[in-house]
Design an enzyme around this catalytic site. Structure first.
Site, PDB file in Angstrom:
ATOM      1  N   TRP A  32       0.822  -1.217   0.000  1.00  0.00           N
ATOM      2  CA  TRP A  32       0.000   0.000   0.000  1.00  0.00           C
ATOM      3  C   TRP A  32       0.848   1.256   0.000  1.00  0.00           C
ATOM      4  O   TRP A  32       0.438   2.277  -0.553  1.00  0.00           O
ATOM      5  CB  TRP A  32      -1.073  -0.038   1.072  1.00  0.00           C
ATOM      6  CG  TRP A  32      -0.729   0.073   2.537  1.00  0.00           C
ATOM      7  CD1 TRP A  32       0.327  -0.413   3.202  1.00  0.00           C
ATOM      8  CD2 TRP A  32      -1.566   0.710   3.526  1.00  0.00           C
ATOM      9  NE1 TRP A  32       0.228  -0.141   4.544  1.00  0.00           N
ATOM     10  CE2 TRP A  32      -0.919   0.536   4.771  1.00  0.00           C
ATOM     11  CE3 TRP A  32      -2.781   1.378   3.493  1.00  0.00           C
ATOM     12  CZ2 TRP A  32      -1.452   1.033   5.968  1.00  0.00           C
ATOM     13  CZ3 TRP A  32      -3.319   1.869   4.677  1.00  0.00           C
ATOM     14  CH2 TRP A  32      -2.659   1.696   5.895  1.00  0.00           C
ATOM     15  N   ASP A 156      -0.500  -2.582  12.099  1.00  0.00           N
ATOM     16  CA  ASP A 156       0.168  -3.736  12.694  1.00  0.00           C
ATOM     17  C   ASP A 156      -0.205  -4.045  14.144  1.00  0.00           C
ATOM     18  O   ASP A 156      -0.629  -5.148  14.460  1.00  0.00           O
ATOM     19  CB  ASP A 156       1.682  -3.550  12.620  1.00  0.00           C
ATOM     20  CG  ASP A 156       2.178  -3.348  11.197  1.00  0.00           C
ATOM     21  OD1 ASP A 156       1.372  -3.086  10.295  1.00  0.00           O
ATOM     22  OD2 ASP A 156       3.396  -3.453  10.987  1.00  0.00           O
ATOM     23  N   TYR A 336       3.324   3.577  17.464  1.00  0.00           N
ATOM     24  CA  TYR A 336       2.918   3.006  16.180  1.00  0.00           C
ATOM     25  C   TYR A 336       1.405   3.138  15.970  1.00  0.00           C
ATOM     26  O   TYR A 336       0.906   4.257  15.852  1.00  0.00           O
ATOM     27  CB  TYR A 336       3.409   1.557  16.104  1.00  0.00           C
ATOM     28  CG  TYR A 336       3.882   1.127  14.729  1.00  0.00           C
ATOM     29  CD1 TYR A 336       4.609   1.972  13.908  1.00  0.00           C
ATOM     30  CD2 TYR A 336       3.628  -0.160  14.272  1.00  0.00           C
ATOM     31  CE1 TYR A 336       5.058   1.557  12.659  1.00  0.00           C
ATOM     32  CE2 TYR A 336       4.074  -0.588  13.016  1.00  0.00           C
ATOM     33  CZ  TYR A 336       4.774   0.274  12.218  1.00  0.00           C
ATOM     34  OH  TYR A 336       5.208  -0.127  10.980  1.00  0.00           O
ATOM     35  N   GLU A 380       6.919   9.386   9.246  1.00  0.00           N
ATOM     36  CA  GLU A 380       6.056   8.220   9.017  1.00  0.00           C
ATOM     37  C   GLU A 380       4.695   8.394   9.693  1.00  0.00           C
ATOM     38  O   GLU A 380       3.648   8.117   9.116  1.00  0.00           O
ATOM     39  CB  GLU A 380       6.758   6.974   9.549  1.00  0.00           C
ATOM     40  CG  GLU A 380       6.009   5.675   9.343  1.00  0.00           C
ATOM     41  CD  GLU A 380       6.784   4.469   9.868  1.00  0.00           C
ATOM     42  OE1 GLU A 380       6.289   3.342   9.685  1.00  0.00           O
ATOM     43  OE2 GLU A 380       7.867   4.652  10.478  1.00  0.00           O
TER      44      GLU A 380
END
Length: 408
Positions: A32, A156, A336, A380
């Site tokens: 992706w 994740d 994350y 990110e």
């Protein structure tokens, strides 16, 4: 200035026919991420955008699956690398897939310049169709889309997967070195316990030869995911639009979209009053509102109750929409997918808001995403409260989102 920086990041992460998410930290082609790279390239180099899609889909498996990682070149020290996965054909790959956003982003690339893209679209259309068919035939027996590994969801370590991962024995993972933990603050990454369990699932897949029937029947982790389901519904709609433009019969695709729009209702958690992930082994709900549920507008599957969750989660932070509910005990603002804000998720949710006619909300989300990038750079992901930069730097999808959406 930021436009120039974003273009330079895409060019710097370009490895010829594919783009790495960022140098060193992620040295291969991710599914992706690559589709977002193509969207970014399309704003200044249409040919390079189409080559990105072509390289990704060239790694498609014979059964139609498009893997989440393609190992074009050696990268000693990256773990888990191709030797751990033991998968793929002429080019080694991982053994799982990733969020099916390619049709949605390919439609936007094509609509920006149909003349330049129509013949290349015509060549890629059968591959996209086969990938969508793979999802429907292998992962939708419950009505919604199931994932066999948290990495397959793209989100994740989000709290959505905790209930399913609890039944995965990671004690045999052994010793290994993680590049992400060496290059990024450990408080921003998945824990070792989570990683041990991820590796146990990779080992299961490798031991059964990545046989999909065995994975669906026996893999210790199998969860129905509202996020992937909404993304696939939207991707079906976009693939059908592309097919119609090519003069194809799209009745099969339209049927898939209708099937999933009905099936995703099995993921409505009445206690949470939200779409929610569900463990297909135990039947247990995840019990948390995640960013996957906020993709309901992208698929035009929104329900009135989701309005309250959207407003509550949005107002609890400063910049865009967090990856998990800020009011839940599991929320971690820098770790994350357990709380940070992700630019590509903001973009997808924003596209959904626009589809639903919520222009003001889409503009607010776009402006907050732009403010993140202006404040902290092309990272990110970000702390949703103070915009602190997290994860990798000079990140491909952040640059792409700036060029194609946030920086407009």
């Amino acid at each position: 200035m930021l436009d120039d920086q974003a273009r330079a990041i895409l060019r710097g992460n370009d490895r010829g026919g594919y783009t790495v998410p960022t140098d060193m930290l992620y040295p291969f082609q991710w599914n992706w991420d690559s589709a977002f790279a193509a969207w970014g390239f399309s704003t200044f180099d249409s040919d390079r955008a189409w080559r990105e899609f072509e390289t990704l889909l060239a790694a498609q498996w014979a059964d139609g699956m498009v893997p989440h990682m393609v190992f074009h070149d050696a990268a000693p020290g990256y773990f888990p690398g191709p030797d751990v996965w033991g998968a793929g054909g002429d080019v080694p790959t991982s053994g799982i897939s990733q969020p099916p956003v390619a049709a949605t982003l390919m439609r936007m690339v094509w609509e920006a310049d149909p003349e330049a893209g129509t013949e290349r679209l015509r060549a890629l259309y059968p591959r996209l169709l086969a990938w969508h068919r793979w999802w429907m035939q292998t992962r939708c027996a419950s009505g919604a889309v199931a994932v066999c590994h948290p990495w397959e969801s793209g989100r994740d370590n989000c709290p959505d997967w905790d209930v399913g991962l609890a039944n995965v024995d990671g004690s045999g993972a052994g010793d290994y070195a993680r590049r992400d933990a060496a290059q990024v603050d450990g408080e921003q990454r998945p824990t070792k316990l989570e990683y041990d369990r991820y590796l146990a699932l990779v080992r299961f897949g490798r031991e059964c030869g990545w046989d999909q029937q065995t994975i669906v029947e026996r893999c210790p982790f199998l969860m129905a995911d509202p996020g992937i389901t909404f993304l696939l519904i939207r991707a079906h709609d976009d693939l059908a639009a592309l097919g119609r433009a090519l003069g194809e019969d799209v009745s099969e695709i339209a049927g898939w979209a209708a099937e999933l729009r009905a099936g995703v209702q099995t993921l409505w958690n009445p206690e949470l009053q939200s779409f929610d992930a569900r463990d297909l082994r135990s039947g247990a709900w995840a019990g948390v509102v995640g960013s996957g549920a906020l993709l309901c507008w992208l698929a035009r599957c929104e329900r009135p109750e989701m309005e309250a969750h959207l407003a509550r989660m949005w107002d609890a932070v400063t910049y865009g929409l967090p990856s998990s509910d800020p009011e839940a005990p599991s929320f971690e603002r820098k770790r994350y997918w357990r709380g940070p804000v992700w630019p590509q998720m903001n973009a997808l949710i924003g596209l959904g808001l626009l589809s639903a006619g919520r222009d003001w909300d889409e503009a607010r989300l776009r402006e907050e995403t732009a403010a993140l990038i202006e404040s902290a750079g092309f990272r990110e992901y970000f702390d949703p409260l103070d915009a602190a930069p997290c994860g990798g730097d000079n990140f491909t999808w952040t640059a792409a989102v700036w060029l194609a959406w946030a920086g407009r």
